[in-house]
Design a protein around this motif. Structure first.
Motif, PDB file in Angstrom:
ATOM      1  N   LYS A  73       0.659  -0.662   0.439  1.00  0.00           N
ATOM      2  CA  LYS A  73      -0.170   0.337  -0.213  1.00  0.00           C
ATOM      3  C   LYS A  73       0.613   1.222  -0.079  1.00  0.00           C
ATOM      4  CE  LYS A  73      -4.057  -1.898   2.034  1.00  0.00           C
ATOM      5  NZ  LYS A  73      -3.689  -3.261   2.172  1.00  0.00           N
ATOM      6  N   MET A  74       0.350   1.990  -0.370  1.00  0.00           N
ATOM      7  CA  MET A  74       1.126   3.428  -0.856  1.00  0.00           C
ATOM      8  C   MET A  74       2.086   3.957   0.109  1.00  0.00           C
ATOM      9  SD  MET A  74      -0.389   7.380  -2.162  1.00  0.00           S
ATOM     10  CE  MET A  74      -0.265   6.868  -3.824  1.00  0.00           C
ATOM     11  N   VAL A  78       5.763   4.601  -0.353  1.00  0.00           N
ATOM     12  CA  VAL A  78       6.112   5.730   0.006  1.00  0.00           C
ATOM     13  C   VAL A  78       6.872   6.754   0.664  1.00  0.00           C
ATOM     14  CG1 VAL A  78       5.102   8.217  -0.958  1.00  0.00           C
ATOM     15  CG2 VAL A  78       4.434   6.408  -2.483  1.00  0.00           C
ATOM     16  N   HIS A 115      -1.607  10.393   0.586  1.00  0.00           N
ATOM     17  CA  HIS A 115      -0.005  10.510   1.078  1.00  0.00           C
ATOM     18  C   HIS A 115       0.171  11.789   1.306  1.00  0.00           C
ATOM     19  CE1 HIS A 115       4.275  10.321   1.351  1.00  0.00           C
ATOM     20  NE2 HIS A 115       4.064   9.067   1.610  1.00  0.00           N
ATOM     21  N   HIS A 130       2.289  10.736  -9.846  1.00  0.00           N
ATOM     22  CA  HIS A 130       0.927   9.825 -10.322  1.00  0.00           C
ATOM     23  C   HIS A 130       1.505   8.632 -10.128  1.00  0.00           C
ATOM     24  CE1 HIS A 130      -2.320   7.436 -11.158  1.00  0.00           C
ATOM     25  NE2 HIS A 130      -2.629   7.593 -10.212  1.00  0.00           N
ATOM     26  N   TYR A 133       4.744   6.401  -9.908  1.00  0.00           N
ATOM     27  CA  TYR A 133       4.582   5.685  -9.035  1.00  0.00           C
ATOM     28  C   TYR A 133       3.461   4.301  -8.962  1.00  0.00           C
ATOM     29  CZ  TYR A 133       1.919   3.534  -4.708  1.00  0.00           C
ATOM     30  OH  TYR A 133       1.648   2.602  -3.695  1.00  0.00           O
ATOM     31  N   THR A 137       6.036   0.978  -9.389  1.00  0.00           N
ATOM     32  CA  THR A 137       4.863  -0.283  -8.616  1.00  0.00           C
ATOM     33  C   THR A 137       5.488  -1.327  -9.146  1.00  0.00           C
ATOM     34  OG1 THR A 137       4.306   1.514  -6.790  1.00  0.00           O
ATOM     35  CG2 THR A 137       3.886  -0.195  -6.713  1.00  0.00           C
TER      36      THR A 137
END
Length: 354
Positions: A73-74, A78, A115, A130, A133, A137
């Motif tokens: 999960k973010m 991050v 976040h 965005h 990311y 991932t």
């Protein structure tokens, strides 16, 4: 305590167990769930579980797919400066490889994880970051993750409309942010199955209908949704047949379906609950059996995977809830000691075609 804070606390609390001795379970000779099912049987996990030999033995015996409960999960990936930390998720991916289990990615974009680093980004950098990311991932686990929950829980809590969040505000509403996330994920991995995932779809017909309308609209617009995820955190008091009816409607799209986070709390959250333990356990078995039978009734090509949200009762996030559940809840197929409960035998029999 919100789901977000429960998940944040879970890595340090998941192995603590409950506050009273587990309820005695009958001795059940359970065949391996993964050997009985004609599709993958999944479970969620966190890295702390990997250090528990009893958990490893249980999971390697019964499950063939693993979903990281927190580590993909973010908020975990991050860092404060926007760089990504894959240390924990890599460990789970390596465990899957060692155990010859499928890895399922969960989750890329979720309304509940706005976040702070993304919130602070100026408008002219937001879309680029965005996309970076999501792309980074997905590409990291390309060839290892068989699928992804690309967008998680876009439908409003009561089912009337859709959630407003950081992503919808920046990308022009629910359709805009979902389409963008799916487009980037598809570019990053052309083979993984890409899911739109939500919860209470069986429990709340209004929410289920809103989810179905959203899927229809997004597919018509060309969004590369290639799988549908229903979390199946089941309310054991819903009417008989409600789960079956929703599963039939979901199947109408012809896409693979993932029962992605199954559990069934015995607790109602009501201040006074006069149901006996036997009544609640019977309701739980009835609803889980209905779900398993509805899943088995799908065309084989649509039975993508059947995942339970925890191996043992003591692993369940519901043990940490304040709005129901709690330290004595028993929402899963195996008790605190990893012994199968009667509901596990029911599921095994259904999967075996009995």
């Amino acid at each position: 305590m919100s789901r977000r804070h429960i998940l944040a606390a879970a890595p340090s609390l998941a192995l603590m167990g409950c506050s009273r001795a587990p309820t005695a379970s009958p001795v059940i000779d359970l065949p391996s769930l993964k050997s009985t099912a004609p599709f993958p049987v999944g479970v969620c996990a966190m890295t702390g579980h990997l250090d528990d030999p009893a958990w490893v033995d249980l999971v390697s015996t019964h499950f063939s797919q693993l979903t990281p409960e927190w580590e993909m999960k973010m908020e975990r990936l991050v860092r404060d400066d926007g760089t990504l930390d894959f240390t924990a998720s890599d460990r789970l991916a390596d465990f899957c490889a060692d155990q010859r289990m499928r890895l399922f990615g969960h989750t890329l974009i979720w309304y509940a994880q706005e976040h702070p680093w993304f919130q602070a980004l100026p408008e002219d950098r937001f879309a680029t970051e965005h996309d970076r990311y999501v792309r980074t991932t997905v590409e990291r686990y390309r060839g290892r993750a068989v699928g992804w929950d690309v967008v998680n829980e876009p439908v409003a809590e009561d089912g009337n409309g859709y959630r407003e969040c950081l992503w919808s505000r920046r990308f022009g509403g629910v359709d805009g942010y979902i389409r963008r996330a799916f487009d980037v994920a598809r570019e990053a991995d052309g083979e993984a199955v890409l899911f739109l995932n939500d919860y209470n779809l069986e429990n709340n017909p209004t929410k289920g209908a809103s989810y179905l309308r959203l899927v229809e609209r997004l597919l018509a617009a060309g969004t590369p949704i290639t799988g549908l995820g229903t979390q199946s955190h089941l309310d054991i008091t819903i009417p008989e047949g409600q789960i079956t009816a929703f599963m039939r409607e979901l199947a109408g799209f012809g896409l693979p379906i993932h029962v992605s986070e199954l559990d069934a709390s015995l607790e109602s959250g009501r201040r006074v609950d006069v149901r006996s333990d036997a009544t609640r356990e019977s309701q739980q078995r009835d609803r889980v059996v209905e779900l398993a039978e509805a899943f088995m009734a799908l065309p084989p090509a649509q039975r993508w995977a059947f995942t339970v949200w925890g191996a043992r009762d003591s692993d369940s996030w519901m043990r940490l809830r304040e709005d129901g559940g709690g330290p004595n809840d028993r929402p899963l197929l195996f008790d605190d000691r990893g012994r199968p409960k009667p509901v596990a035998a029911d599921v095994a029999q259904i999967f075996a075609g009995g």
